[in-house]
Design a protein around this motif. Structure first.
Motif, PDB file in Angstrom:
ATOM      1  N   ARG A  71       0.935  -1.153  -0.077  1.00  0.00           N
ATOM      2  CA  ARG A  71       0.062  -0.105   0.126  1.00  0.00           C
ATOM      3  C   ARG A  71       0.874   1.197   0.199  1.00  0.00           C
ATOM      4  NH1 ARG A  71      -5.810   0.368   2.115  1.00  0.00           N
ATOM      5  NH2 ARG A  71      -6.212  -1.541   1.667  1.00  0.00           N
ATOM      6  N   THR A  75      -4.919   7.481   3.584  1.00  0.00           N
ATOM      7  CA  THR A  75      -5.252   8.155   4.620  1.00  0.00           C
ATOM      8  C   THR A  75      -4.981   7.602   6.006  1.00  0.00           C
ATOM      9  OG1 THR A  75      -7.586   7.219   4.397  1.00  0.00           O
ATOM     10  CG2 THR A  75      -7.340   9.399   3.619  1.00  0.00           C
ATOM     11  N   ASN A  76      -4.944   6.411   6.021  1.00  0.00           N
ATOM     12  CA  ASN A  76      -4.504   5.672   7.389  1.00  0.00           C
ATOM     13  C   ASN A  76      -3.215   5.760   7.529  1.00  0.00           C
ATOM     14  OD1 ASN A  76      -3.681   4.036   5.053  1.00  0.00           O
ATOM     15  ND2 ASN A  76      -4.436   2.180   5.995  1.00  0.00           N
ATOM     16  N   ARG A  77      -2.863   4.920   8.685  1.00  0.00           N
ATOM     17  CA  ARG A  77      -1.308   4.961   9.090  1.00  0.00           C
ATOM     18  C   ARG A  77      -0.297   5.082   8.108  1.00  0.00           C
ATOM     19  NH1 ARG A  77       0.134  -0.196  12.328  1.00  0.00           N
ATOM     20  NH2 ARG A  77      -1.032   1.180  13.663  1.00  0.00           N
ATOM     21  N   GLY A  78       0.721   6.354   8.262  1.00  0.00           N
ATOM     22  CA  GLY A  78       2.094   6.183   7.467  1.00  0.00           C
ATOM     23  C   GLY A  78       1.803   6.723   6.061  1.00  0.00           C
ATOM     24  N   ALA A  79       0.851   7.638   5.833  1.00  0.00           N
ATOM     25  CA  ALA A  79       0.528   8.240   4.714  1.00  0.00           C
ATOM     26  C   ALA A  79       1.750   9.090   4.297  1.00  0.00           C
ATOM     27  CB  ALA A  79      -0.642   9.099   4.379  1.00  0.00           C
ATOM     28  N   ALA A  80       2.131  10.069   5.573  1.00  0.00           N
ATOM     29  CA  ALA A  80       3.170  10.945   5.235  1.00  0.00           C
ATOM     30  C   ALA A  80       4.758  10.434   5.289  1.00  0.00           C
ATOM     31  CB  ALA A  80       2.765  12.261   5.759  1.00  0.00           C
ATOM     32  N   ALA A  81       4.883   9.307   5.475  1.00  0.00           N
ATOM     33  CA  ALA A  81       6.208   8.830   6.125  1.00  0.00           C
ATOM     34  C   ALA A  81       7.062   8.313   4.976  1.00  0.00           C
ATOM     35  CB  ALA A  81       6.129   7.534   7.104  1.00  0.00           C
ATOM     36  N   GLY A  82       8.423   8.933   4.783  1.00  0.00           N
ATOM     37  CA  GLY A  82       9.231   8.554   3.739  1.00  0.00           C
ATOM     38  C   GLY A  82       9.126   9.144   2.353  1.00  0.00           C
TER      39      GLY A  82
ATOM     40  N   LEU B 300      -1.517   6.672  15.915  1.00  0.00           N
ATOM     41  CA  LEU B 300      -1.742   5.391  14.589  1.00  0.00           C
ATOM     42  C   LEU B 300      -2.909   4.617  15.074  1.00  0.00           C
ATOM     43  CD1 LEU B 300       2.090   4.274  14.556  1.00  0.00           C
ATOM     44  CD2 LEU B 300       0.778   5.997  12.826  1.00  0.00           C
ATOM     45  N   LYS B 301      -3.383   4.432  16.150  1.00  0.00           N
ATOM     46  CA  LYS B 301      -4.495   3.592  16.387  1.00  0.00           C
ATOM     47  C   LYS B 301      -5.897   4.447  16.067  1.00  0.00           C
ATOM     48  CE  LYS B 301      -3.112   0.315  20.161  1.00  0.00           C
ATOM     49  NZ  LYS B 301      -2.953   0.406  21.537  1.00  0.00           N
ATOM     50  N   ASP B 303      -6.265   5.826  13.158  1.00  0.00           N
ATOM     51  CA  ASP B 303      -6.014   5.991  12.035  1.00  0.00           C
ATOM     52  C   ASP B 303      -5.299   7.330  11.498  1.00  0.00           C
ATOM     53  OD1 ASP B 303      -7.618   3.847  11.310  1.00  0.00           O
ATOM     54  OD2 ASP B 303      -9.521   5.086  11.423  1.00  0.00           O
ATOM     55  N   GLY B 304      -4.447   7.780  12.316  1.00  0.00           N
ATOM     56  CA  GLY B 304      -3.168   8.938  12.257  1.00  0.00           C
ATOM     57  C   GLY B 304      -1.956   8.289  11.384  1.00  0.00           C
ATOM     58  N   VAL B 305      -1.360   9.445  11.087  1.00  0.00           N
ATOM     59  CA  VAL B 305      -0.269   9.426  10.398  1.00  0.00           C
ATOM     60  C   VAL B 305       0.890   9.902  11.372  1.00  0.00           C
ATOM     61  CG1 VAL B 305      -1.180   9.605   8.241  1.00  0.00           C
ATOM     62  CG2 VAL B 305      -0.318  11.622   9.310  1.00  0.00           C
ATOM     63  N   LEU B 306       2.018   9.606  11.299  1.00  0.00           N
ATOM     64  CA  LEU B 306       3.200   9.776  12.101  1.00  0.00           C
ATOM     65  C   LEU B 306       3.695  10.984  12.005  1.00  0.00           C
ATOM     66  CD1 LEU B 306       4.980   7.566  13.589  1.00  0.00           C
ATOM     67  CD2 LEU B 306       6.331   7.415  11.231  1.00  0.00           C
ATOM     68  N   SER B 307       3.763  11.760  10.793  1.00  0.00           N
ATOM     69  CA  SER B 307       4.081  13.021  10.546  1.00  0.00           C
ATOM     70  C   SER B 307       3.296  13.995   9.869  1.00  0.00           C
ATOM     71  CB  SER B 307       5.472  12.957  10.253  1.00  0.00           C
ATOM     72  OG  SER B 307       6.019  14.440   9.773  1.00  0.00           O
ATOM     73  N   ILE B 320       9.270   4.287  11.241  1.00  0.00           N
ATOM     74  CA  ILE B 320       8.748   4.335   9.875  1.00  0.00           C
ATOM     75  C   ILE B 320       8.198   2.898   9.445  1.00  0.00           C
ATOM     76  CG2 ILE B 320      11.210   3.942   9.127  1.00  0.00           C
ATOM     77  CD1 ILE B 320      10.335   5.734   6.530  1.00  0.00           C
ATOM     78  N   THR B 322       6.807   0.243  11.089  1.00  0.00           N
ATOM     79  CA  THR B 322       5.328   0.144  11.688  1.00  0.00           C
ATOM     80  C   THR B 322       4.377   0.956  10.778  1.00  0.00           C
ATOM     81  OG1 THR B 322       6.269   0.538  13.858  1.00  0.00           O
ATOM     82  CG2 THR B 322       4.105  -0.047  13.590  1.00  0.00           C
ATOM     83  N   ALA B 323       4.943   2.133  10.196  1.00  0.00           N
ATOM     84  CA  ALA B 323       3.945   3.241   9.691  1.00  0.00           C
ATOM     85  C   ALA B 323       3.556   2.420   7.951  1.00  0.00           C
ATOM     86  CB  ALA B 323       4.458   4.619   9.495  1.00  0.00           C
ATOM     87  N   VAL B 324       4.844   2.357   7.445  1.00  0.00           N
ATOM     88  CA  VAL B 324       4.489   1.998   6.009  1.00  0.00           C
ATOM     89  C   VAL B 324       4.835   0.557   5.580  1.00  0.00           C
ATOM     90  CG1 VAL B 324       5.135   4.306   5.211  1.00  0.00           C
ATOM     91  CG2 VAL B 324       7.236   2.287   5.069  1.00  0.00           C
TER      92      VAL B 324
END
Lengths: 354, 354
Positions: A71, A75-82, B300-301, B303-307, B320, B322-324
């Motif tokens: 993925r 909108t869920n976890r991690g969207a903006a990471a990396g 994250l729980k 439905d948030g994003v890390l940054s 990172i 965990t996030a992606v």
């Protein structure tokens, strides 16, 4: 997450039930899939106001050549990471992975919509009108340009009473709140009346407006039936250079003695000059290919881009080095190699085949 | 092409002469360079309406680790050809190449601007008001949330007569045409009055409005002076989950006996909970780090994003995967290796150092 195999028209009908829409509306709307729109970063008439596919994709589900399902974005976890791999995939023409699903960013359907039709005695004059509308601070939802041949084809198909001798037709569509749409309509009509329009029509009823848009789509499509083969270009230049590009098209048509129908998304300078040809007529086809090359070159000289919305595919592979430069091509090929080392994904597209 | 070393504030002043603006307005606006905004894909209060840096960069001039200077994207030739390396670079935190210049996509400065200030007896209630404003179909330019500590700090600095006992303050800004701004102001005031605001103020004069925004910036900044060290988070959750995240912050503060100031860009669910700590106090600092970890996990729980806007950098490297997910991390590291095989660009950022 919407499955990538859905046809854009079906997606549109499905979303309309919730008062929403997905803006990209390519000519291939009735047959193109969502996955195809993502692979080509599709535009369409309304990308003038709403932008291209890229702006409406929040996340992707992708199958990599390794068989792994990943993925990207979302909108869920991690969207903006990396790193932004999401945008790298959109427009990659199926060469990096197979898109199986997408999270869409949708818009509410605007409450009001109006169409203005303007006929001109010259294509250049129509091109100039487009510039004037922008100078007036208005960004309609769509501005389409059609030449004499398409006007007559529309007329044959739909009997709209359009002036058959007109050299160009502009179709404007405005959408938004009633107040803003009325204001934009009034300003556009004023501007085009002051800049040489032969005839101006306001189609305020949805049924009447739809007739023009349906006729445009049909007229656009009928080009394909006019000749054995059609080479349709997808060049895009800054809007102020549009009248010059149209003049160049006519010069090129004269130079190689070929017929070029001119039509396109005038609002963002994206023209689809279509060369009517026949692959079995060696001499005509050679001249047509030369005309196409000259056309691309003319567009690039006018600060244009190679492809407004239809990607590189097969036909434009030979232009990519000129367009982005050798060092960037080198990076892109390395990116391709990273994702697809055995070149099993859409081989031959963008990059020369094995 | 604008040189990447220009400070955002200077860029803003320069552009204003032509009636234009570059929307990203991070807290670091007075000191951040354009290149920094590109490296972090910076947002700021007005990204609620205008989006982040990525939407305002048309092209980049980049120096690669090989010393080669390349152009990515751009309005000129080739913008749309091949893979989207432009977006890959934006937000890559200086780990793929050095951005030396950028072609910007600018906006005209809107003619009218209004500010509404609303004080609340609870932070959760303020969070709920934000949801209600969106449900009412309004997207203001900015919605900022400040807690009791920041309110008092603003009051100390600027003497605005704000209610010092209020637990939360919302600052709304609307911009656009006079008509649309007046309509939005009226609707917002109506909504917040119906949803428990303790006090509502309308700052219609630019000078008056500026005072609040200056106070907000100063209050935001003064957190740094309140403790020896401050751990500021950058978590983002869907707006309807914002009141829950705020409750979690308070629970976490209680659990580890640390102070957390809550403030952020409420409009897009981007919160900057700031843990006041002291690196030399080993016990306090350990608890603070644990609180930060719990905070990220809580986001994250939900439905948030890390940054939301500040990237990965050093502090978030351990999150990172965990996030992606591991497969995407693997691709990203290969992309890093492709551009910078000797790891000479911003080593240690995003990815563990050598």
């Amino acid at each position: 997450v919407v499955e990538s195999g859905v046809i854009l028209q079906d997606l549109t009908l499905r979303l309309a039930q919730d008062g929403l829409f997905f803006p990209p509306d390519p000519q291939s709307f009735f047959g193109a899939t969502l996955g195809g729109a993502i692979a080509e970063n599709a535009g369409g008439p309304s990308c003038l106001k709403y932008g291209v596919t890229k702006q409406y994709i929040q996340g992707l589900e992708v199958v990599l050549p390794t068989g792994e399902v990943v993925r990207l974005g979302g909108t869920n976890r991690g969207a903006a990471a990396g790193y932004d791999l999401l945008h790298l995939f959109i427009g990659s023409e199926g060469t990096l992975g197979v898109v199986t699903g997408a999270e869409l960013r949708l818009r509410p359907i605007p409450p009001e919509r109006r169409t203005v039709v303007a006929a001109y005695t010259s294509v250049e004059m129509a091109g100039e009108s487009v510039s004037k509308v922008f100078e007036g601070g208005i960004v309609p939802c769509k501005i389409e340009l059609l030449d004499n041949w398409v006007i007559n084809s529309m007329e044959d198909l739909m009997h709209l009473g359009l002036p058959r001798h007109a050299e160009a037709l502009l179709l404007f569509e405005m959408d938004g709140s009633l107040e803003s749409v009325e204001m934009e309509e009034e300003k556009i009509v004023d501007i085009i009346n002051r800049h040489g329009a032969l005839e101006v029509r306001m189609a305020n009823e949805p049924d009447e407006a739809n007739k023009y848009w349906l006729a445009r789509r049909a007229g656009f499509a009928s080009i394909v039936g006019r000749a054995k083969n059609v080479l349709t270009e997808d060049v895009t230049v800054p809007v102020p250079n549009l009248p010059i590009l149209i003049r160049r098209c006519k010069e090129i048509a004269g130079r190689y003695d070929v017929q070029i129908a001119i039509l396109g998304h005038a609002g963002d300078g994206n023209l689809h000059p279509s060369i009517l040809t026949d692959m079995r007529d060696r001499d005509l086809y050679d001249r047509s290919i030369k005309a196409m090359d000259d056309l691309v070159e003319a567009a690039l000289k006018l600060d244009g881009v190679l492809s407004g919305e239809h990607g590189i595919g097969l036909e434009k592979r030979r232009f990519i080095k000129t367009a982005v430069g050798a060092p960037v091509v080198d990076i892109m090929q390395k990116v391709k190699g990273l994702f697809d080392p055995h070149n099993i994904l859409n081989p031959g597209k963008i990059w020369d085949g094995p």
